[in-house]
Design an enzyme around this catalytic site. Structure first.
Site, short mmCIF file in Angstrom:
data_model
loop_
_atom_site.label_atom_id
_atom_site.label_comp_id
_atom_site.label_asym_id
_atom_site.label_seq_id
_atom_site.Cartn_x
_atom_site.Cartn_y
_atom_site.Cartn_z
CD GLU A 143 36.99 124.78 -2.44
OE1 GLU A 143 37.33 123.91 -3.26
OE2 GLU A 143 37.15 126.00 -2.63
CG ASP A 178 37.81 121.02 -5.12
OD1 ASP A 178 38.35 119.95 -5.48
OD2 ASP A 178 38.05 122.11 -5.69
CD GLN A 204 35.22 124.46 -7.12
OE1 GLN A 204 35.93 124.29 -6.13
NE2 GLN A 204 35.15 125.61 -7.76
CD GLU A 240 38.85 125.38 -8.47
OE1 GLU A 240 38.92 126.59 -8.17
OE2 GLU A 240 38.65 124.48 -7.63
#
Length: 262
Positions: A143, A178, A204, A240
């Site tokens: 990530e 993300d 995310q 998140e």
């Protein structure tokens, strides 16, 4: 419609960690993720998952001394043995929890370490990790993380992550997208999703810039959720973010999407 997973490290801080599974299920989540499970026996977590009817979607391999600022080991020269030990422990937990994805954090190398050496170590560790994980039916994720939150983090850009994925060449190595981190570092979110969706295995979300609920800040999440559907994304969307108040009170943004998936 996207399937949403509650990140139990950040959501439901009002209750102890092991009680968060029940809270998430009560609010309509069908999956959960968290940073690390290792403070609790795997059997206890599995019991909470089963009782709540939840799927364990994702967690991280051990990331070193988190309290003192370490954020992963995979790109840190000299820490290879510790990385491999941690991977073995993570795979044991993954088996026990029925979790099919593990996030391997690159870490924040010392500035004195040559970037090319860190890159080589990262590739070596990922090759080892994907080989071990394949025997468990587990996909390894990497990530890109923004350096504002994690100064000196080794992996920060989408193109960097996909180049590393290609260099390793393992079919069970994918990228974790993300939106919060990508927006801070690069923006151009829709284009990046369109370019790389085939090799993105987890998404995310959080509001930008404050990392609160996704309906706060500068990102048009309804547009992105519809785009994920258009692109045929079949993975989970991990929530998140840090709630501004009580978690349940801030879930108004989620309710229309949960109704659409029933």
């Amino acid at each position: 419609m996207p399937r949403f997973a509650a990140n139990l490290t950040l959501l439901y801080p009002e209750v102890p960690f092991l009680d968060r599974f029940r809270e998430a299920a009560s609010d309509g989540f069908r999956g959960v993720e968290f940073l690390f499970p290792y403070d609790h026996p795997a059997q206890e977590i599995r019991a909470r998952l089963d009782d709540a009817g939840l799927t364990q979607v994702l967690f991280n391999t051990p990331a070193g001394d988190w309290t003192n600022g370490e954020r992963g080991l995979a790109a840190l020269p000299g820490r290879e043995a510790q990385f491999r030990d941690g991977l073995e422990r993570a795979l044991d937990y993954a088996d026990a929890l029925g979790c099919r994805q593990l996030h391997v954090m690159a870490g924040c190398p010392d500035p004195a370490q040559p970037p090319e050496q860190c890159h080589a170590v990262f590739l070596e560790n990922l090759a080892y990790a994907t080989g071990q994980a394949a025997a468990h039916g587990v996909t390894i994720l990497i990530e890109p993380i923004n350096p504002r939150d994690f100064p000196r983090y080794f992996l920060t850009r989408q193109d960097q992550a996909h180049a590393i994925r290609q260099a390793v060449g393992a079919s069970n190595l994918k990228v974790q997208f993300d939106v919060y981190h990508c927006q801070i570092v690069e923006g151009d979110l829709a284009v990046k999703l369109r370019q790389s969706i085939a090799n993105i295995a987890h998404v995310q979300v959080a509001g930008v810039p404050a990392r609160h609920e996704p309906d706060t800040g500068e990102v048009n999440y309804p547009f992105l959720f519809r785009l994920l559907d258009e692109l045929g994304y079949a993975g989970w969307v991990g929530c998140e973010y840090r709630p501004q108040g009580a978690t349940r009170a801030g879930l108004g943004w989620l309710k229309p999407w949960l109704r659409a998936t029933r």
